[in-house]
Scaffold this motif. Structure first.
Motif, PDB file in Angstrom:
ATOM      1  N   LEU A   1       0.831  -1.191   0.000  1.00  0.00           N
ATOM      2  CA  LEU A   1       0.000   0.000   0.000  1.00  0.00           C
ATOM      3  C   LEU A   1       0.873   1.252   0.000  1.00  0.00           C
ATOM      4  CD1 LEU A   1      -3.001   0.805   0.104  1.00  0.00           C
ATOM      5  CD2 LEU A   1      -2.749   1.044   2.571  1.00  0.00           C
ATOM      6  N   GLY A   2       0.600   2.129  -0.955  1.00  0.00           N
ATOM      7  CA  GLY A   2       1.335   3.375  -1.044  1.00  0.00           C
ATOM      8  C   GLY A   2       2.497   3.355  -2.005  1.00  0.00           C
ATOM      9  N   GLU A   3       2.923   2.196  -2.431  1.00  0.00           N
ATOM     10  CA  GLU A   3       4.004   2.132  -3.421  1.00  0.00           C
ATOM     11  C   GLU A   3       3.496   2.616  -4.778  1.00  0.00           C
ATOM     12  OE1 GLU A   3       7.024  -1.497  -2.200  1.00  0.00           O
ATOM     13  OE2 GLU A   3       5.451  -1.865  -3.661  1.00  0.00           O
ATOM     14  N   THR A   4       4.325   3.312  -5.499  1.00  0.00           N
ATOM     15  CA  THR A   4       3.995   3.716  -6.867  1.00  0.00           C
ATOM     16  C   THR A   4       5.207   3.497  -7.753  1.00  0.00           C
ATOM     17  OG1 THR A   4       4.682   6.011  -6.498  1.00  0.00           O
ATOM     18  CG2 THR A   4       2.356   5.487  -6.120  1.00  0.00           C
ATOM     19  N   LEU A   5       4.941   3.339  -9.034  1.00  0.00           N
ATOM     20  CA  LEU A   5       6.025   3.136  -9.995  1.00  0.00           C
ATOM     21  C   LEU A   5       5.560   3.587 -11.367  1.00  0.00           C
ATOM     22  CD1 LEU A   5       8.880   1.921 -10.530  1.00  0.00           C
ATOM     23  CD2 LEU A   5       7.688  -0.217 -11.153  1.00  0.00           C
ATOM     24  N   LEU A   6       6.339   4.448 -12.004  1.00  0.00           N
ATOM     25  CA  LEU A   6       6.069   4.824 -13.384  1.00  0.00           C
ATOM     26  C   LEU A   6       6.655   3.772 -14.322  1.00  0.00           C
ATOM     27  CD1 LEU A   6       6.807   8.665 -13.396  1.00  0.00           C
ATOM     28  CD2 LEU A   6       4.580   7.534 -13.331  1.00  0.00           C
ATOM     29  N   LEU A   7       5.937   3.490 -15.393  1.00  0.00           N
ATOM     30  CA  LEU A   7       6.402   2.540 -16.401  1.00  0.00           C
ATOM     31  C   LEU A   7       6.937   3.331 -17.593  1.00  0.00           C
ATOM     32  CD1 LEU A   7       3.414   0.009 -16.301  1.00  0.00           C
ATOM     33  CD2 LEU A   7       5.591  -0.109 -15.053  1.00  0.00           C
ATOM     34  N   PRO A   8       8.212   3.142 -17.940  1.00  0.00           N
ATOM     35  CA  PRO A   8       8.787   3.922 -19.042  1.00  0.00           C
ATOM     36  C   PRO A   8       8.524   3.287 -20.405  1.00  0.00           C
ATOM     37  CG  PRO A   8      10.479   2.594 -18.018  1.00  0.00           C
ATOM     38  CD  PRO A   8       9.220   2.318 -17.262  1.00  0.00           C
ATOM     39  N   GLY A   9       8.377   4.131 -21.413  1.00  0.00           N
ATOM     40  CA  GLY A   9       8.307   3.654 -22.785  1.00  0.00           C
ATOM     41  C   GLY A   9       9.703   3.574 -23.385  1.00  0.00           C
ATOM     42  N   ARG A  10       9.784   3.272 -24.666  1.00  0.00           N
ATOM     43  CA  ARG A  10      11.088   3.114 -25.317  1.00  0.00           C
ATOM     44  C   ARG A  10      11.874   4.413 -25.342  1.00  0.00           C
ATOM     45  NH1 ARG A  10       9.943  -0.817 -30.576  1.00  0.00           N
ATOM     46  NH2 ARG A  10       9.301  -2.663 -29.360  1.00  0.00           N
ATOM     47  N   ASP A  11      11.142   5.555 -25.347  1.00  0.00           N
ATOM     48  CA  ASP A  11      11.847   6.834 -25.373  1.00  0.00           C
ATOM     49  C   ASP A  11      12.126   7.371 -23.973  1.00  0.00           C
ATOM     50  OD1 ASP A  11       9.325   7.522 -24.538  1.00  0.00           O
ATOM     51  OD2 ASP A  11       8.947   8.989 -26.126  1.00  0.00           O
ATOM     52  N   GLY A  12      11.821   6.564 -22.961  1.00  0.00           N
ATOM     53  CA  GLY A  12      12.064   6.980 -21.590  1.00  0.00           C
ATOM     54  C   GLY A  12      10.925   7.721 -20.942  1.00  0.00           C
ATOM     55  N   ARG A  13       9.935   8.130 -21.734  1.00  0.00           N
ATOM     56  CA  ARG A  13       8.796   8.831 -21.153  1.00  0.00           C
ATOM     57  C   ARG A  13       7.813   7.831 -20.546  1.00  0.00           C
ATOM     58  NH1 ARG A  13       7.438  13.475 -25.751  1.00  0.00           N
ATOM     59  NH2 ARG A  13       9.545  14.391 -25.785  1.00  0.00           N
ATOM     60  N   PRO A  14       7.106   8.237 -19.481  1.00  0.00           N
ATOM     61  CA  PRO A  14       6.184   7.281 -18.849  1.00  0.00           C
ATOM     62  C   PRO A  14       5.011   6.945 -19.768  1.00  0.00           C
ATOM     63  CG  PRO A  14       5.949   9.459 -17.863  1.00  0.00           C
ATOM     64  CD  PRO A  14       7.148   9.526 -18.756  1.00  0.00           C
ATOM     65  N   VAL A  15       4.665   5.682 -19.774  1.00  0.00           N
ATOM     66  CA  VAL A  15       3.513   5.223 -20.550  1.00  0.00           C
ATOM     67  C   VAL A  15       2.437   4.622 -19.655  1.00  0.00           C
ATOM     68  CG1 VAL A  15       4.860   4.818 -22.638  1.00  0.00           C
ATOM     69  CG2 VAL A  15       4.613   2.977 -20.939  1.00  0.00           C
ATOM     70  N   GLY A  16       2.675   4.612 -18.356  1.00  0.00           N
ATOM     71  CA  GLY A  16       1.719   4.061 -17.412  1.00  0.00           C
ATOM     72  C   GLY A  16       2.285   4.141 -16.009  1.00  0.00           C
ATOM     73  N   ALA A  17       1.490   3.698 -15.056  1.00  0.00           N
ATOM     74  CA  ALA A  17       1.923   3.744 -13.662  1.00  0.00           C
ATOM     75  C   ALA A  17       1.268   2.613 -12.888  1.00  0.00           C
ATOM     76  CB  ALA A  17       1.566   5.083 -13.038  1.00  0.00           C
ATOM     77  N   LEU A  18       1.947   2.213 -11.823  1.00  0.00           N
ATOM     78  CA  LEU A  18       1.417   1.214 -10.905  1.00  0.00           C
ATOM     79  C   LEU A  18       1.158   1.866  -9.555  1.00  0.00           C
ATOM     80  CD1 LEU A  18       3.846  -1.810 -11.537  1.00  0.00           C
ATOM     81  CD2 LEU A  18       1.796  -1.163 -12.817  1.00  0.00           C
ATOM     82  N   ALA A  19       0.105   1.440  -8.912  1.00  0.00           N
ATOM     83  CA  ALA A  19      -0.217   1.903  -7.562  1.00  0.00           C
ATOM     84  C   ALA A  19      -0.433   0.693  -6.674  1.00  0.00           C
ATOM     85  CB  ALA A  19      -1.474   2.771  -7.575  1.00  0.00           C
ATOM     86  N   GLY A  20       0.403   0.546  -5.657  1.00  0.00           N
ATOM     87  CA  GLY A  20       0.236  -0.575  -4.735  1.00  0.00           C
ATOM     88  C   GLY A  20      -1.041  -0.428  -3.923  1.00  0.00           C
ATOM     89  N   TYR A  21      -1.797  -1.510  -3.825  1.00  0.00           N
ATOM     90  CA  TYR A  21      -3.075  -1.488  -3.119  1.00  0.00           C
ATOM     91  C   TYR A  21      -3.053  -2.380  -1.885  1.00  0.00           C
ATOM     92  CZ  TYR A  21      -8.128  -0.446  -3.154  1.00  0.00           C
ATOM     93  OH  TYR A  21      -9.386   0.032  -2.868  1.00  0.00           O
ATOM     94  N   GLY A  22      -1.849  -2.887  -1.565  1.00  0.00           N
ATOM     95  CA  GLY A  22      -1.677  -3.650  -0.343  1.00  0.00           C
ATOM     96  C   GLY A  22      -2.530  -4.897  -0.277  1.00  0.00           C
ATOM     97  N   SER A  23      -2.968  -5.208   0.918  1.00  0.00           N
ATOM     98  CA  SER A  23      -3.815  -6.380   1.158  1.00  0.00           C
ATOM     99  C   SER A  23      -5.124  -5.922   1.779  1.00  0.00           C
ATOM    100  CB  SER A  23      -3.121  -7.347   2.114  1.00  0.00           C
ATOM    101  OG  SER A  23      -2.967  -6.745   3.400  1.00  0.00           O
ATOM    102  N   ALA A  24      -6.090  -6.821   1.794  1.00  0.00           N
ATOM    103  CA  ALA A  24      -7.376  -6.480   2.407  1.00  0.00           C
ATOM    104  C   ALA A  24      -7.189  -6.101   3.868  1.00  0.00           C
ATOM    105  CB  ALA A  24      -8.338  -7.656   2.278  1.00  0.00           C
ATOM    106  N   LYS A  25      -6.246  -6.741   4.541  1.00  0.00           N
ATOM    107  CA  LYS A  25      -6.014  -6.453   5.955  1.00  0.00           C
ATOM    108  C   LYS A  25      -5.469  -5.041   6.149  1.00  0.00           C
ATOM    109  CE  LYS A  25      -3.674  -8.235  10.070  1.00  0.00           C
ATOM    110  NZ  LYS A  25      -2.801  -9.319  10.608  1.00  0.00           N
ATOM    111  N   THR A  26      -4.508  -4.632   5.315  1.00  0.00           N
ATOM    112  CA  THR A  26      -3.951  -3.282   5.477  1.00  0.00           C
ATOM    113  C   THR A  26      -4.977  -2.218   5.085  1.00  0.00           C
ATOM    114  OG1 THR A  26      -2.981  -3.361   3.246  1.00  0.00           O
ATOM    115  CG2 THR A  26      -1.588  -4.045   5.086  1.00  0.00           C
ATOM    116  N   ARG A  27      -5.780  -2.493   4.078  1.00  0.00           N
ATOM    117  CA  ARG A  27      -6.796  -1.513   3.675  1.00  0.00           C
ATOM    118  C   ARG A  27      -7.901  -1.381   4.701  1.00  0.00           C
ATOM    119  NH1 ARG A  27      -6.195  -4.332  -1.081  1.00  0.00           N
ATOM    120  NH2 ARG A  27      -8.287  -5.231  -0.925  1.00  0.00           N
ATOM    121  N   GLN A  28      -8.116  -2.420   5.467  1.00  0.00           N
ATOM    122  CA  GLN A  28      -9.181  -2.396   6.471  1.00  0.00           C
ATOM    123  C   GLN A  28      -8.901  -1.356   7.552  1.00  0.00           C
ATOM    124  OE1 GLN A  28      -9.630  -6.163   8.487  1.00  0.00           O
ATOM    125  NE2 GLN A  28     -11.820  -5.848   8.805  1.00  0.00           N
TER     126      GLN A  28
END
Length: 460
Positions: free
Chosen positions: A47-74
């Motif tokens: 939970l709280g982790e993020t990561l940009l996904l780079p494209g071939r030119d180095g620019r971001p083409v997407g992102a990830l957002a950590g959603y942890g577990s049901a227990k941590t979100r509770q």
């Protein structure tokens, strides 16, 4: 500060919401470079982790957002807001992973995470913006976020700039925005018609007043009453400095009902709304009301003053008596009323009192759905005798120190006798520590739950 979703755009970065247990499965759907990048980054889906996904030119083409577990979100509300605060400024659209049943809550949390109070220092930061997920009611969520922002701004403003006159100005500005009508009672009329409001506020050079806002001409009648003690020294029963430090927030009940009123009017709900705010400053001066004084309320009940720091229930009582005279379909009062409520449930829960099981059940269910948790407390009739000092009809601060929130609620109930449906909220109105989408400072407690429950409570 506008709380708006970003418009859909081809430039919006796809955001993948990843639970920890689902990361390995999601990775199997990705190409080798993406798997290698995520593996090298150490992203785990916590939970709280993020990561940009780079494209071939180095620019971001997407992102990830950590959603942890049901227990941590509770353990917290607005879990996705942890990612909203960590992602760089850009426009994002949810591409996968967000449970549909959580889309509304997480979307609201994303908007609320951009709130900052900048009146005195700093500036609003560029933040990650979200395209509204397709399944959510975007205009309603934006309305909720703006209403919460109003409440936070009012509470966060120090008493030097948020006295009774400034609170009146805030109510008038809200009324002007939505075509509501506002009347304000002060001066000798306040002394004659609302004697306890006058008694509490008379020692301050900032004159007390009763603010009365009306909106709507058809439908069931809802009256909101909010405690507007703009600063509370405790009066002659002076608070210690450690207890006085947060007393700018003692108008949190007024701030919450104004935020709720803004949402009701913005959503154009088919009801008749009335908002009553007794706005005072409880100060120390030669004409301050005193311990052992006996005040006669608007309702005619006499009240012995055994603690001038139990002033909120006095000003609310006169306002509630006025509300009750009209016999609306529902009266709701909101106040930062007692420390006893904080001891009982802490700062996160909004305790409320109600004699009607159907109303209470609807509020609790709505609070759960709206990420605005409530806890029902009892109007415990056996404690009624504690309110009766013998020398007057009522005691404003029964001795003994036990059940302080309950006896305060019972005191208020004595002033609502003609209206069968009454709910009282004893809120804190403040986040003492920051949390996702809930920064340290002023907070709404209860308005989203009330708003969500109104269709059931008033048959809208």
């Amino acid at each position: 500060m506008p709380f708006r979703f970003a418009a859909p755009s081809d430039d919006a970065l796809p955001l993948h919401v990843i639970e920890q247990d689902a990361l390995s499965g999601w990775l199997t759907t990705q190409d080798d470079p993406t798997r290698a990048w995520i593996g090298a980054s150490g992203f785990s889906g916590a939970l709280g982790e993020t990561l940009l996904l780079p494209g071939r030119d180095g620019r971001p083409v997407g992102a990830l957002a950590g959603y942890g577990s049901a227990k941590t979100r509770q353990r917290l509300r607005f879990a996705l807001a942890t990612a909203a605060a960590a992602l760089p400024a850009a426009i994002y659209r949810v591409a996968s992973g967000l449970p549909p049943e959580k889309a509304a809550e997480e979307s609201l949390g994303w908007l609320l995470s951009s709130y900052t109070f900048t009146r005195y220092a700093g500036a609003a930061r560029d933040s990650a913006r979200l395209v509204a997920p397709g399944a959510v009611d975007a205009p309603r969520i934006e309305t909720l976020a703006e209403a919460e922002a109003l409440t936070r701004d009012l509470v966060n403003t120090p008493a030097s700039d948020m006295g009774p006159a400034e609170l009146e100005s805030a109510a008038r500005a809200l009324a002007d925005r939505f075509g509501a009508v506002t009347e304000v009672t002060g001066g000798d009329t306040l002394r004659d018609g609302f004697p306890m409001i006058h008694a509490v506020g008379r020692a301050s050079p900032r004159a007390p007043r009763l603010i009365d806002l009306r909106w709507g001409t058809a439908g069931p009648r809802l009256t909101l009453v909010g405690k507007g003690v703009c600063f509370d020294t405790g009066g002659l029963n002076l608070k210690p400095g450690s207890s006085m430090g947060l007393m700018k927030k003692d108008m949190g009940g007024a701030a919450n009902v104004l935020g709720l009123a803004q949402a009701i009017m913005a959503l154009d709900l088919p009801l008749q709304l009335r908002v009553l705010i007794p706005a005072v400053e409880n100060s120390v001066a030669g004409d301050a009301f005193r311990p052992q004084d006996i005040l006669t309320s608007r309702k005619g009940l006499t009240v012995e003053i055994n603690n001038t720091d139990a002033e909120g229930r006095l000003v609310l009582a006169d306002a509630l008596a006025l509300a009750d005279e009209e016999q609306p379909d529902l009266i709701v009062s909101m106040a930062t009323l007692t420390g006893a409520a904080r001891v009982a449930v802490g700062p996160d829960l909004a305790p409320f009192y109600c004699d009607d099981d159907r109303i209470a059940s609807a509020l609790i269910a709505a609070g759960s759905d709206a990420a605005d948790p409530l806890w029902r407390m009892p109007f415990w009739d056996p404690y009624e005798a504690r309110l009766e000092p013998g020398i007057a009809d009522l005691d404003n601060a029964p001795s003994g120190g036990m059940a302080g929130s309950i006896t305060a609620a019972l005191f208020l109930r004595r002033f609502v006798t003609a209206t069968p449906r009454y709910v009282h909220f004893d809120i804190y109105g403040w986040n003492p520590t920051p949390a996702p989408a809930r920064p340290k400072g002023g907070a709404g407690q209860g308005p989203r739950a009330i708003l969500a429950a109104l269709p059931a409570l008033l048959d809208l």
